[in-house]
Structures are given as structure tokens and as C-alpha cells.
Design an enzyme around this catalytic site. Structure first.
Site, PDB file in Angstrom:
ATOM      1  N   TYR A 105      -6.195  10.946   3.887  1.00 51.82           N
ATOM      2  CA  TYR A 105      -4.799  11.233   3.507  1.00 51.82           C
ATOM      3  C   TYR A 105      -4.741  12.001   2.180  1.00 51.82           C
ATOM      4  O   TYR A 105      -5.766  12.431   1.662  1.00 51.82           O
ATOM      5  CB  TYR A 105      -3.983   9.931   3.504  1.00 51.82           C
ATOM      6  CG  TYR A 105      -3.971   9.312   4.890  1.00 51.82           C
ATOM      7  CD1 TYR A 105      -3.382  10.000   5.959  1.00 51.82           C
ATOM      8  CD2 TYR A 105      -4.603   8.105   5.162  1.00 51.82           C
ATOM      9  CE1 TYR A 105      -3.404   9.485   7.246  1.00 51.82           C
ATOM     10  CE2 TYR A 105      -4.624   7.582   6.458  1.00 51.82           C
ATOM     11  CZ  TYR A 105      -4.025   8.279   7.487  1.00 51.82           C
ATOM     12  OH  TYR A 105      -4.059   7.783   8.768  1.00 51.82           O
ATOM     13  N   ARG A 111      -7.478   2.289  -2.996  1.00 57.22           N
ATOM     14  CA  ARG A 111      -8.415   2.260  -1.868  1.00 57.22           C
ATOM     15  C   ARG A 111      -9.101   3.617  -1.750  1.00 57.22           C
ATOM     16  O   ARG A 111      -8.435   4.657  -1.753  1.00 57.22           O
ATOM     17  CB  ARG A 111      -7.652   1.946  -0.576  1.00 57.22           C
ATOM     18  CG  ARG A 111      -8.557   1.515   0.557  1.00 57.22           C
ATOM     19  CD  ARG A 111      -7.779   0.828   1.674  1.00 57.22           C
ATOM     20  NE  ARG A 111      -8.617  -0.177   2.293  1.00 57.22           N
ATOM     21  CZ  ARG A 111      -8.775  -0.307   3.602  1.00 57.22           C
ATOM     22  NH1 ARG A 111      -8.145   0.492   4.449  1.00 57.22           N
ATOM     23  NH2 ARG A 111      -9.564  -1.246   4.082  1.00 57.22           N
ATOM     24  N   GLY A 121      -9.664  -6.644   8.633  1.00 50.14           N
ATOM     25  CA  GLY A 121      -8.566  -5.973   9.315  1.00 50.14           C
ATOM     26  C   GLY A 121      -8.351  -6.567  10.688  1.00 50.14           C
ATOM     27  O   GLY A 121      -7.571  -7.520  10.858  1.00 50.14           O
ATOM     28  N   ARG A 122      -9.085  -6.029  11.677  1.00 50.77           N
ATOM     29  CA  ARG A 122      -8.870  -6.466  13.068  1.00 50.77           C
ATOM     30  C   ARG A 122      -8.947  -7.969  13.261  1.00 50.77           C
ATOM     31  O   ARG A 122      -8.162  -8.515  14.047  1.00 50.77           O
ATOM     32  CB  ARG A 122      -9.842  -5.709  13.987  1.00 50.77           C
ATOM     33  CG  ARG A 122      -9.423  -4.257  14.162  1.00 50.77           C
ATOM     34  CD  ARG A 122     -10.553  -3.379  14.632  1.00 50.77           C
ATOM     35  NE  ARG A 122     -11.579  -3.237  13.607  1.00 50.77           N
ATOM     36  CZ  ARG A 122     -12.697  -2.541  13.764  1.00 50.77           C
ATOM     37  NH1 ARG A 122     -12.940  -1.943  14.909  1.00 50.77           N
ATOM     38  NH2 ARG A 122     -13.572  -2.445  12.780  1.00 50.77           N
ATOM     39  N   GLN A 157       0.843  -1.201   0.000  1.00 51.34           N
ATOM     40  CA  GLN A 157       0.000   0.000   0.000  1.00 51.34           C
ATOM     41  C   GLN A 157       0.878   1.252   0.000  1.00 51.34           C
ATOM     42  O   GLN A 157       1.639   1.502   0.938  1.00 51.34           O
ATOM     43  CB  GLN A 157      -0.954   0.029   1.203  1.00 51.34           C
ATOM     44  CG  GLN A 157      -2.010   1.137   1.009  1.00 51.34           C
ATOM     45  CD  GLN A 157      -2.975   1.285   2.168  1.00 51.34           C
ATOM     46  OE1 GLN A 157      -2.545   1.425   3.303  1.00 51.34           O
ATOM     47  NE2 GLN A 157      -4.268   1.305   1.881  1.00 51.34           N
TER      48      GLN A 157
HETATM   49  C1  LIG Z   1      -4.417  -1.227  13.660  1.00 53.23           C
HETATM   50  C2  LIG Z   1      -5.023  -0.723  12.385  1.00 53.23           C
HETATM   51  C3  LIG Z   1      -4.215  -0.121  11.436  1.00 53.23           C
HETATM   52  C4  LIG Z   1      -4.754   0.300  10.209  1.00 53.23           C
HETATM   53  N1  LIG Z   1      -3.916   0.811   9.252  1.00 53.23           N
HETATM   54  C5  LIG Z   1      -4.396   1.049   8.006  1.00 53.23           C
HETATM   55  C6  LIG Z   1      -3.504   1.365   6.945  1.00 53.23           C
HETATM   56  O1  LIG Z   1      -2.271   1.402   7.102  1.00 53.23           O
HETATM   57  N2  LIG Z   1      -4.041   1.594   5.730  1.00 53.23           N
HETATM   58  C7  LIG Z   1      -5.395   1.547   5.498  1.00 53.23           C
HETATM   59  O2  LIG Z   1      -5.837   1.772   4.366  1.00 53.23           O
HETATM   60  N3  LIG Z   1      -6.255   1.206   6.481  1.00 53.23           N
HETATM   61  C8  LIG Z   1      -5.786   0.939   7.718  1.00 53.23           C
HETATM   62  N4  LIG Z   1      -6.650   0.508   8.693  1.00 53.23           N
HETATM   63  C9  LIG Z   1      -8.063   0.223   8.354  1.00 53.23           C
HETATM   64  C10 LIG Z   1      -8.232  -1.266   7.984  1.00 53.23           C
HETATM   65  O3  LIG Z   1      -7.618  -1.548   6.739  1.00 53.23           O
HETATM   66  C11 LIG Z   1      -9.718  -1.668   7.888  1.00 53.23           C
HETATM   67  O4  LIG Z   1     -10.344  -0.905   6.880  1.00 53.23           O
HETATM   68  C12 LIG Z   1     -10.427  -1.462   9.211  1.00 53.23           C
HETATM   69  O5  LIG Z   1      -9.731  -2.120  10.255  1.00 53.23           O
HETATM   70  C13 LIG Z   1     -11.870  -1.957   9.172  1.00 53.23           C
HETATM   71  O6  LIG Z   1     -11.902  -3.347   8.909  1.00 53.23           O
HETATM   72  P1  LIG Z   1     -12.183  -4.407  10.098  1.00 53.23           P
HETATM   73  O7  LIG Z   1     -13.531  -4.050  10.672  1.00 53.23           O
HETATM   74  O8  LIG Z   1     -12.184  -5.734   9.396  1.00 53.23           O
HETATM   75  O9  LIG Z   1     -11.103  -4.254  11.106  1.00 53.23           O
HETATM   76  C14 LIG Z   1      -6.148   0.135   9.942  1.00 53.23           C
HETATM   77  C15 LIG Z   1      -6.944  -0.454  10.914  1.00 53.23           C
HETATM   78  C16 LIG Z   1      -6.403  -0.900  12.112  1.00 53.23           C
HETATM   79  C17 LIG Z   1      -7.309  -1.585  13.114  1.00 53.23           C
END
Ligand SMILES: Cc1cc2nc3c(=O)[nH]c(=O)nc-3n(C[C@H](O)[C@H](O)[C@H](O)COP(=O)(O)O)c2cc1C
Length: 365
Positions: free
Chosen positions: A187, A234, A323-324, A101
Site C-alpha cells: 500500500y 506495520r 490473523g486467520r 489501523q
Molecule cells: C481476511 C484477511 C484480511 C486481512 N486484512 C489485513 C488488513 O486489513 N491489514 C493488514 O495489515 N493485514 C491484513 N491481513 C494480513 C493479516 O494481518 C496477517 O498478517 C496474515 O493473515 C498472516 O497471519 P496468519 O498466518 O496468522 O493469518 C489480512 C489477512 C486476512 C486473512
């Protein structure tokens, strides 16, 4: 007719994926210092999660100017490229696929990363209630307000596109299967898309066509550099955090999708929430996006197995990113396939630190 499931393979541009479970990009701030260099620990973490059909790496700055948080990796120095090569080798050895990314934070940053100078943005507008995580000389991380940024000149915008181009070339040289532009979550790309952060009077501001110009020029450059079938983007149409409330963003993103379609990009990745901070995306939007954009669609944000299978069955997404759930479940695809229980992540060890809360979550026994 058989229904598409999370566990069916898929051709994503130039890459064959073994399933439709994507590991969403997640910043974990564990690079080696100084130099924000990817390392063996990160290689171990990503390799543990290589059963995902596709991993999208944590956001990675394409230049020093693109950094906004401590310890996030870069893709512009020789050491960073070599560090990422360790990661991609380990993921590929485990049978996985990984995109990098590419990231420029714009105004979501702090002078500490820029020799005391202000961060850059489409316009000199300070984001309200927006903070970045900075680790001080004492080794302690703190949330710090983002200050007033400086507006970019038109020439500088061309320079940033050149930095992205170099970042994409470096990513391919480091062994990545492709690149994803971080165009969401407040961003730099998102800052160009929205009138709330972009009040330029040149060709990069004002009309929808102008506000999407930076994104379209950028994606055109990357498609030219590494091939459109290795490039995704994205976008975050419904998020408002980081002071990004903008009544025109949804039609602007649909306009962008229409302009991007002829490039033949691998995918659009919808960032539907960062945590639990965005409304559920209306189906009308999803249908409209499908009509305008013919590449693949990845969705992310609050999905579980059931929601994922429903959206795949409706044909409104091709892949679902988690993600999480991937933080504490390195073997997430297997757990989803067999309906095994999911472990919960520890919030305190998400950003920074060592292997604890990072590579020590076990696979299901
Ligand atoms: C610890 C953490 C770091 C994240 N860092 C990024 C990132 O670097 N780039 C990005 O596009 N989204 C980032 N996100 C968003 C995740 O990609 C994702 O969209 C978000 O966690 C929601 O999905 P989930 O409900 O499955 O966790 C981050 C989320 C978390 C929890």
C-alpha cells in the site's frame, strides 16, 4: 530465569496488555452502506475477541482517496467516528485493548472509489497482477485490475500526511488506545519505500533516505498528534506480492527503523506474510532490527503456539499476532493457553456479507 510466554502481561507504550497474543488486522468488509460506517455487528465481532492482549482493527482508510476495496471502514466522517466509538466501548467493556489501523492504499485501488479519476501513487507505475475487490450495483463482489495511477505532487504528499494526522486524532476521539500505520503489503507507505513503485526525482524518491522520508514524516506527525507511545507501524520487509519485488527493501526498512527509533514509537509490527506468500524471515534481520529499534516488536504471519513461544523465548519479538486463527476462534488466547483444538475458518465468508462466518463462530464449549 523464567521464560517469557504468550500469556505474560506487557507494557506497550501507554497501554498495559494482559497477554502477548495480538489479533492481527483483518479486512472483513462489513461496514454499513452508504458511508463505510462501522456498526453493531462489527462491535460484536471485536468484543468477542477482546481476550487478545491487543486487537489491531481492520485497515481503515484515512480519506476517500485512501480507499481501495468495497465496504472497508473509514475514520474521517462523523458517522464513522461514532460507529467506531461503539466498537471501542464494547471492546473496553470486555476488558480488551484496541488500536486502529490507519490506511491509504495508494495505487492499489480503482476509479470507482474516486469519481472516475485514477488512484494516486508515488509514481505513475501500474502494478502488474494486482486486483481489488469491488462490489457492483448488482451486489456481487468481483476482483478487478488496478489501473495506471497518477503521480502525487509534493504538495499533495503533505496533504496526505495531514489526513493521517486527522485520522489518528479521530481514532483517539473514537476511543482507540492507539493507532497503527499500515506501512506494508504494497500500500501507499510501502509504495514510497520501494524503487519498483517509487521513481520520483524529488526528496521522496531515489536514495534510501529519500524513499523513507514519507514514512518518517508521517510517523513524526502522528507522534506529535497523539503521542509516540500510542503509535505503531506495520512493515513488510519480505513480501513481494502486489508487484512489490525490490532488491533494496530489506536494507531500506532497516534504515527506516534506525530513523524511527528516536521518536520512541510503541512498536514495529512485522507483516511476515499475507497468506503463505513470503519466505521465513532470517534471524539476522531480526537481530539487526532489535539493534536499531528499541520499541516493542510484534510479529505476524503463519504463527502457531509453538513458533510463537520460540520467538518470544529467543527475545526476537515481544508480541505475536494471529490473523486467520482469530477468524474462527474468538477465544483464541484461551484455546492456545489450554492447548484446545482450533476451528478452521470458512474462506467464502471472509469479505463482505453478514454475521455468517463472522460473529457465529462459537467459543470452545
Ligand atoms: C481476511 C484477511 C484480511 C486481512 N486484512 C489485513 C488488513 O486489513 N491489514 C493488514 O495489515 N493485514 C491484513 N491481513 C494480513 C493479516 O494481518 C496477517 O498478517 C496474515 O493473515 C498472516 O497471519 P496468519 O498466518 O496468522 O493469518 C489480512 C489477512 C486476512 C486473512
Amino acid at each position: 530465569m523464567t521464560q517469557t510466554t504468550l500469556f505474560d502481561p506487557l507494557e506497550l507504550g501507554a497501554t498495559t496488555l494482559r497477554n502477548r497474543v495480538v489479533m492481527a488486522p483483518m479486512t472483513r468488509a462489513r461496514t454499513t452502506q452508504p458511508g463505510n460506517i462501522p456498526n453493531e455487528l462489527m462491535a460484536e465481532y471485536y468484543a468477542q475477541r477482546a481476550d487478545a492482549g491487543l486487537i489491531v482493527s481492520e485497515a481503515t482508510q484515512i480519506s476517500q482517496q485512501g480507499q481501495g476495496y468495497s465496504f472497508t471502514p473509514g475514520i474521517f466522517s462523523a458517522d464513522q467516528i461514532a460507529g467506531w466509538r461503539t466498537v471501542t466501548d464494547r471492546v473496553h467493556a470486555a476488558g480488551g485493548k484496541i488500536f486502529l489501523q490507519l490506511w491509504h492504499v495508494g495505487r492499489v485501488s480503482h476509479p470507482v472509489f474516486h469519481n472516475g479519476q485514477p488512484p494516486v501513487a508515488p509514481s505513475a507505475i501500474q502494478p502488474k497482477d494486482t486486483q481489488v475487490w469491488i462490489v457492483g450495483d448488482d451486489g456481487v463482489g468481483r476482483m478487478v485490475d488496478c489501473p495506471m495511477p497518477r503521480a502525487l505532487s509534493a504538495d499533495e504528499i503533505g496533504g496526505i500526511i495531514a489526513d493521517f494526522r486527522k485520522g489518528a486524532a479521530n481514532a483517539i476521539a473514537a476511543g482507540f488506545d492507539g493507532v497503527e500505520v499500515h506501512g506494508g503489503n504494497g500500500y501507499l507507505v510501502d509504495q514510497f519505500l520501494r524503487g519498483v513503485s517509487n521513481q520520483r526525482t524529488d526528496q521522496y524518491g531515489g536514495s534510501r533516505d529519500n524513499r523513507t522520508r514519507f514514512l518518517v514524516e508521517l510517523m513524526t506527525a502522528l507522534a506529535d498528534e497523539v503521542g509516540a507511545d500510542k503509535v505503531g507501524v506495520r512493515l513488510a520487509p519480505y513480501i513481494t506480492f502486489k508487484d512489490m519485488t525490490d532488491p533494496d527493501i530489506v536494507p531500506t526498512i532497516l534504515h527506516a527503523a534506525e530513523k524511527l527509533d528516536p521518536l520512541g514509537l510503541a512498536y514495529i509490527h512485522l507483516s511476515e506474510a499475507d497468506w503463505d506468500d513470503a519466505p521465513v524471515i532470517p534471524e539476522d534481520f531480526r537481530h539487526e532490527l532489535r539493534r536499531l529499534f528499541h520499541g516493542k516488536i510484534i510479529v505476524a504471519g503463519g504463527y502457531d503456539k509453538q513458533r510463537a513461544e520460540v520467538i518470544l523465548a529467543k527475545g526476537l519479538a515481544d508480541l505475536v499476532a494471529f490473523g486467520r486463527p482469530f477468524v474462527a476462534n474468538p477465544d483464541l488466547p484461551r484455546r492456545l493457553a489450554r492447548d484446545l483444538p482450533l476451528a478452521q475458518p470458512d474462506g467464502a465468508s471472509l469479505f463482505g456479507g453478514n454475521h455468517l462466518g463472522y460473529t457465529d463462530y462459537p467459543a470452545y464449549a
